[in-house]
Write an enzyme that holds these catalytic residues in place. Structure first.
Site, PDB file in Angstrom:
ATOM      1  N   LEU A  24       0.878  -1.172   0.000  1.00 54.89           N
ATOM      2  CA  LEU A  24       0.000   0.000   0.000  1.00 54.89           C
ATOM      3  C   LEU A  24       0.913   1.218   0.000  1.00 54.89           C
ATOM      4  CD1 LEU A  24      -2.587  -1.061   2.740  1.00 54.89           C
ATOM      5  CD2 LEU A  24      -3.035  -0.828   0.285  1.00 54.89           C
ATOM      6  N   ASP A  25       0.601   2.216  -0.825  1.00 51.47           N
ATOM      7  CA  ASP A  25       1.473   3.384  -0.877  1.00 51.47           C
ATOM      8  C   ASP A  25       1.387   4.188   0.421  1.00 51.47           C
ATOM      9  OD1 ASP A  25      -0.688   5.233  -1.056  1.00 51.47           O
ATOM     10  OD2 ASP A  25      -0.692   5.110  -3.229  1.00 51.47           O
ATOM     11  N   GLU A  26       2.228   5.170   0.542  1.00 53.02           N
ATOM     12  CA  GLU A  26       2.359   5.944   1.778  1.00 53.02           C
ATOM     13  C   GLU A  26       1.035   6.569   2.227  1.00 53.02           C
ATOM     14  OE1 GLU A  26       5.376   9.390   3.546  1.00 53.02           O
ATOM     15  OE2 GLU A  26       5.351   8.964   1.395  1.00 53.02           O
ATOM     16  N   LYS A  27       0.213   7.001   1.275  1.00 51.41           N
ATOM     17  CA  LYS A  27      -1.046   7.678   1.604  1.00 51.41           C
ATOM     18  C   LYS A  27      -2.210   6.706   1.779  1.00 51.41           C
ATOM     19  CE  LYS A  27       0.222  11.968  -0.670  1.00 51.41           C
ATOM     20  NZ  LYS A  27      -0.073  12.908  -1.740  1.00 51.41           N
ATOM     21  N   SER A  28      -2.007   5.426   1.521  1.00 49.27           N
ATOM     22  CA  SER A  28      -3.074   4.431   1.649  1.00 49.27           C
ATOM     23  C   SER A  28      -2.982   3.723   2.993  1.00 49.27           C
ATOM     24  CB  SER A  28      -2.988   3.410   0.517  1.00 49.27           C
ATOM     25  OG  SER A  28      -3.140   4.064  -0.728  1.00 49.27           O
TER      26      SER A  28
END
Length: 191
Positions: free
Chosen positions: A47-51
């Site tokens: 999951l990316d940093e903002k997810s």
């Protein structure tokens, strides 16, 4: 060697990795700061940093390949900018064109529906925006693929950019009442 498996509610602002190999960049928050994980642990389906949301971790590379395959559904609750239309939902279900590393890609058919109530997630720590900026909607998207930033690209392609993205299910495993940052050991992964 007996492999170990975990599930975590990945918080907003953390990278899905355990070592920062690029020391020239400013310090990023890594999952290893949240729990004393065993050596050789890896995130499955980042999951990316903002997810946020459900993330499997394992010491078994073979298990990683299986879970990232199309055999495991991944469900996301997505807050989008605006009151999403039935036309946009239909487009998402039938596949939309997105860019993957400079190449055009048509997403596979998937299950998408508008949530009738806002999910009861804890605040993420960074405010999304004020209500005065207009309405938002929550949708569920269930995929069996996982391209780079796919959901964010999909919702943008139909005119409803993603504001918040939370993975709530991988296969039979659900986030349920887990707290942000909580880690649970698993004995197996279920489809």
């Amino acid at each position: 060697m007996k492999h170990q498996h975990f599930v975590i509610f990945k918080p907003y602002g953390y990278l899905s990795q355990f070592a920062n190999n690029d020391i020239s960049k400013h310090k990023k928050k890594l999952l290893g700061e949240l729990y004393n994980f065993p050596e050789n642990i890896m995130a499955i389906g980042r999951l990316d940093e903002k997810s946020e949301g459900l993330l499997f971790l394992t010491t078994d590379g073979n298990m990683s390949e299986l879970i990232r395959s199309s055999q495991f559904e991944k469900e996301y609750f997505v807050q989008v900018d605006g009151n999403i239309t039935s036309k946009a939902i239909e487009e998402l279900q039938n596949g939309v064109e997105i860019g993957i590393h400079g190449t055009k890609y048509i997403t596979n058919n998937c299950t998408v529906y508008k949530l009738t109530e806002n999910p009861d997630f804890p605040d993420r720590g960074k405010k999304i925006r004020d209500d005065r900026h207009g309405p938002t909607s929550w949708i569920s998207i269930t995929l069996t693929e996982g391209k780079f930033r796919q959901i964010r690209k999909m919702t943008a392609a139909v005119g409803f950019p993603t504001l918040r993205l939370v993975r709530v299910r991988i296969g039979a495993h659900q986030i349920n009442s887990m707290k942000i940052g909580e880690v649970k050991a698993l004995t197996s992964f279920q489809k």
